[in-house]
Scaffold this active site. Structure first.
Site, PDB file in Angstrom:
ATOM      1  N   LYS A   1       0.825  -1.201   0.000  1.00  0.00           N
ATOM      2  CA  LYS A   1       0.000   0.000   0.000  1.00  0.00           C
ATOM      3  C   LYS A   1       0.865   1.259   0.000  1.00  0.00           C
ATOM      4  O   LYS A   1       1.932   1.288   0.620  1.00  0.00           O
ATOM      5  CB  LYS A   1      -0.910   0.008   1.228  1.00  0.00           C
ATOM      6  CG  LYS A   1      -1.858   1.199   1.336  1.00  0.00           C
ATOM      7  CD  LYS A   1      -2.692   1.099   2.600  1.00  0.00           C
ATOM      8  CE  LYS A   1      -3.638   2.293   2.704  1.00  0.00           C
ATOM      9  NZ  LYS A   1      -2.911   3.582   2.859  1.00  0.00           N
TER      10      LYS A   1
ATOM     11  N   LYS B   1       7.639   1.133   1.530  1.00  0.00           N
ATOM     12  CA  LYS B   1       8.290   0.300   0.509  1.00  0.00           C
ATOM     13  C   LYS B   1       9.639   0.854   0.076  1.00  0.00           C
ATOM     14  O   LYS B   1      10.606   0.114  -0.048  1.00  0.00           O
ATOM     15  CB  LYS B   1       7.407   0.184  -0.737  1.00  0.00           C
ATOM     16  CG  LYS B   1       6.123  -0.570  -0.565  1.00  0.00           C
ATOM     17  CD  LYS B   1       5.382  -0.723  -1.883  1.00  0.00           C
ATOM     18  CE  LYS B   1       5.107   0.614  -2.557  1.00  0.00           C
ATOM     19  NZ  LYS B   1       4.301   1.540  -1.743  1.00  0.00           N
TER      20      LYS B   1
ATOM     21  N   LYS C   1       6.279   9.571  -7.977  1.00  0.00           N
ATOM     22  CA  LYS C   1       6.923  10.538  -7.081  1.00  0.00           C
ATOM     23  C   LYS C   1       8.432  10.532  -7.247  1.00  0.00           C
ATOM     24  O   LYS C   1       9.114  11.475  -6.828  1.00  0.00           O
ATOM     25  CB  LYS C   1       6.573  10.259  -5.618  1.00  0.00           C
ATOM     26  CG  LYS C   1       5.107  10.403  -5.275  1.00  0.00           C
ATOM     27  CD  LYS C   1       4.890  10.468  -3.785  1.00  0.00           C
ATOM     28  CE  LYS C   1       5.465   9.283  -3.029  1.00  0.00           C
ATOM     29  NZ  LYS C   1       4.838   7.983  -3.374  1.00  0.00           N
TER      30      LYS C   1
ATOM     31  N   ASP D   1      -1.367  -1.061  -5.114  1.00  0.00           N
ATOM     32  CA  ASP D   1      -1.920  -2.351  -5.497  1.00  0.00           C
ATOM     33  C   ASP D   1      -1.598  -2.665  -6.959  1.00  0.00           C
ATOM     34  O   ASP D   1      -1.229  -1.797  -7.729  1.00  0.00           O
ATOM     35  CB  ASP D   1      -3.449  -2.354  -5.364  1.00  0.00           C
ATOM     36  CG  ASP D   1      -3.906  -2.128  -3.928  1.00  0.00           C
ATOM     37  OD1 ASP D   1      -3.046  -1.858  -3.075  1.00  0.00           O
ATOM     38  OD2 ASP D   1      -5.118  -2.218  -3.693  1.00  0.00           O
TER      39      ASP D   1
END
Length: 281
Positions: free
Chosen positions: A12, A17, A43, A131
């Site tokens: 998510k 991450k 980003k 996802d």
């Protein structure tokens, strides 16, 4: 160790991450492996702590210089970061224009045409947003890119819900020769409702295991203010050793599963377990 390791880090948005992926890439490199780290988030911040700042993105470079690859060189897209980790950022379309998933497809096609994937990488790491919701973000799951997917989650409901959706995508692609699930990475955020026990139960329920348990650490925050990984800034810290151990487990891993996908009823049961743990705090 396998000759080539190709992994995708999913989870998510906002779950950590990029912090985990960049520290794993640094740990792989310190273990003597040649690493290609690819940020797939618009980003473009996946490689920030490996590079000590932001780098030009593939899409930004193409947008500014034209889409013909005739006049480009590999180093227009690939940049050397900490300990020689090769870093790429896909980037994305201008806000409100275009599809970020399509940007990932363009990035992969560009790297293929430039021959980047033909280099002798020991490890390729894809850091992927959110996802598995469209063709672009599912690219690393497809055959030939990542071989295993590691899902980052906390013990809160929404990250686990996203993890289950990702398992659904992996399951569908794995049956057609795509990447399998390598394991679950638990990233402790210390929030109310962050149930470690539920993460371990979730991993078991989808037919996998927790391969790394990342505790909260001030060293991570301190390193990120320096735009570095803990592997670089605090190599002797306990948290650096956690990342090194996780990297070694991935190196040694010969497995991989087609995950089970939990039903809405099973996910609702987990939600109630999390709610109960909150009430008992």
């Amino acid at each position: 160790m396998k000759t080539k390791i190709k992994i995708g880090i999913y989870g998510k948005g906002g779950i950590g991450k990029s912090t985990i992926a960049s520290n794993l890439s640094a740990a792989f490199s310190k273990a003597g492996l040649r690493v290609l780290h690819i940020g797939c988030d618009p980003k473009a911040d996946s490689t920030r702590n490996l590079m000590g700042g932001r780098i030009p993105t593939v899409l930004g470079t193409l947008r500014n210089g034209g889409y013909s690859l005739t006049f480009y060189k590999e180093n227009d897209f690939v940049f050397n970061g900490f300990d020689g980790v090769a870093c790429v950022e896909a980037g994305g379309p201008e806000p409100g224009v275009g599809c970020a998933g399509r940007g990932i497809i363009t990035m992969v096609e560009t790297l293929e045409q430039m021959g980047v994937f033909n280099n002798e990488w020991d490890v390729t790491v894809y850091d992927v947003l959110g996802d598995v919701v469209c063709g672009g973000f599912a690219v690393p799951v497809r055959k030939g890119y990542a071989e295993k997917i590691y899902i980052v989650t906390s013990g809160e409901f929404m990250p686990l819900y996203a993890a289950n959706n990702i398992c659904n995508g992996i399951s569908k692609f794995a049956k057609r020769g795509g990447a399998k699930l390598g394991g679950i990475i638990y990233n402790c955020r210390g929030a109310k409702g962050d149930s470690k026990e539920v993460v371990y139960e979730f991993a078991k329920a989808v037919g996998s295991e927790v391969i790394a348990d990342i505790p909260r650490s001030d060293f991570i925050l301190k390193a990120e203010t320096e735009m570095k990984t803990v592997i670089e800034s605090y190599p002797d810290s306990d948290i650096a050793h956690v990342f090194q151990d996780a990297a070694q487990k991935i190196i040694d891993d010969e497995g991989g599963e087609v995950p089970q996908v939990l039903s809405d009823e099973q996910m609702e049961t987990m939600s109630k377990q999390i709610a109960t743990s909150v009430m008992n705090l």
